[in-house]
Design a protein around this motif. Structure first.
Motif, short mmCIF file in Angstrom:
data_model
loop_
_atom_site.label_atom_id
_atom_site.label_comp_id
_atom_site.label_asym_id
_atom_site.label_seq_id
_atom_site.Cartn_x
_atom_site.Cartn_y
_atom_site.Cartn_z
N UNK A 1 0.85 -1.18 0.00
CA UNK A 1 0.00 0.00 0.00
C UNK A 1 0.89 1.24 0.00
N UNK A 2 0.51 2.26 -0.72
CA UNK A 2 1.29 3.49 -0.67
C UNK A 2 1.29 4.07 0.75
N UNK A 3 2.40 4.67 1.14
CA UNK A 3 2.52 5.24 2.48
C UNK A 3 1.44 6.27 2.75
N UNK A 4 1.07 7.04 1.72
CA UNK A 4 0.08 8.10 1.91
C UNK A 4 -1.36 7.61 1.88
N UNK A 5 -1.59 6.31 1.72
CA UNK A 5 -2.93 5.74 1.69
C UNK A 5 -3.58 5.97 3.06
N UNK A 6 -4.80 6.52 3.12
CA UNK A 6 -5.44 6.85 4.40
C UNK A 6 -5.62 5.61 5.30
N UNK A 41 9.36 0.31 -2.16
CA UNK A 41 9.50 1.02 -3.43
C UNK A 41 10.71 1.94 -3.39
N UNK A 42 11.34 2.11 -4.54
CA UNK A 42 12.51 2.98 -4.63
C UNK A 42 12.18 4.41 -4.21
N UNK A 43 10.98 4.90 -4.56
CA UNK A 43 10.59 6.25 -4.17
C UNK A 43 10.53 6.40 -2.65
N UNK A 44 10.05 5.36 -1.95
CA UNK A 44 10.00 5.42 -0.49
C UNK A 44 11.40 5.50 0.09
N UNK A 45 12.33 4.75 -0.48
CA UNK A 45 13.72 4.83 0.00
C UNK A 45 14.30 6.22 -0.21
N UNK A 46 14.09 6.77 -1.40
CA UNK A 46 14.62 8.10 -1.71
C UNK A 46 14.04 9.17 -0.80
N UNK A 47 12.79 9.02 -0.41
CA UNK A 47 12.10 10.05 0.37
C UNK A 47 12.14 9.83 1.88
N UNK A 48 12.90 8.85 2.31
CA UNK A 48 13.01 8.58 3.75
C UNK A 48 14.43 8.93 4.19
N UNK A 49 14.53 9.74 5.24
CA UNK A 49 15.83 10.17 5.75
C UNK A 49 16.18 9.36 6.99
N UNK A 50 17.40 8.86 7.01
CA UNK A 50 17.92 8.12 8.16
C UNK A 50 19.00 8.96 8.82
N UNK A 51 18.94 9.06 10.13
CA UNK A 51 19.89 9.88 10.88
C UNK A 51 20.83 8.95 11.66
N UNK A 52 22.11 9.07 11.38
CA UNK A 52 23.13 8.29 12.07
C UNK A 52 23.88 9.21 13.03
N UNK A 53 24.07 8.75 14.26
CA UNK A 53 24.87 9.52 15.21
C UNK A 53 26.27 8.92 15.22
N UNK A 59 25.88 14.22 13.73
CA UNK A 59 24.88 13.40 13.07
C UNK A 59 25.06 13.48 11.56
N UNK A 60 24.68 12.41 10.89
CA UNK A 60 24.77 12.32 9.45
C UNK A 60 23.39 11.90 8.95
N UNK A 61 22.80 12.70 8.06
CA UNK A 61 21.49 12.39 7.50
C UNK A 61 21.66 11.91 6.07
N UNK A 62 21.10 10.73 5.78
CA UNK A 62 21.19 10.15 4.45
C UNK A 62 19.83 9.67 3.99
N UNK A 63 19.56 9.82 2.69
CA UNK A 63 18.35 9.23 2.12
C UNK A 63 18.53 7.71 2.13
N UNK A 64 17.44 7.00 2.23
CA UNK A 64 17.50 5.55 2.34
C UNK A 64 18.21 4.86 1.21
N UNK A 65 18.22 5.46 0.02
CA UNK A 65 18.86 4.81 -1.12
C UNK A 65 20.32 5.24 -1.32
#
Length: 92
Positions: A1-6, A41-53, A59-65
């Motif tokens: 299901x898309x993340x934005x699905x209600x 989905x690749x779009x979800x990876x690109x649009x999700x930020x992961x924060x590494x301490x 801290x280092x912020x990287x997109x999931x992909x």
């Protein structure tokens, strides 16, 4: 299901499955806090930020992909984040 699905419509799927007398119903909804897997989905990876301490407190912020080298191996940020969280690479 898309993340934005209600959420309300997402929950209704199980009721529809029950009313249709289905034996079972399986769904997948991307949640980077809980799961990272092959169905993402690749779009979800690109649009999700992961924060590494880092050890020095920065801290280092990287997109999931995004690719990152850790301990001599290349990973995407999402898989590395989960591996660290689950203890695959020791405590962090």
């Amino acid at each position: 299901m898309p993340t934005e699905f209600p959420l309300e419509q997402f929950q209704d799927l199980y009721l529809q499955a029950y009313e249709s007398r289905l034996k079972g119903c399986t769904t997948f909804r991307f949640n980077p806090e809980a799961f990272q897997g092959v169905l993402v989905r690749e779009d979800d990876l690109k649009n999700t930020t992961y924060v590494f301490e880092l050890e020095n407190g920065e801290t280092l912020e990287l997109a999931g992909d995004e690719k990152v080298v850790y301990d001599g191996e290349e990973h995407n940020a999402a898989n590395l984040f989960d591996g660290l969280k689950e203890g695959t690479y020791g405590k962090w």
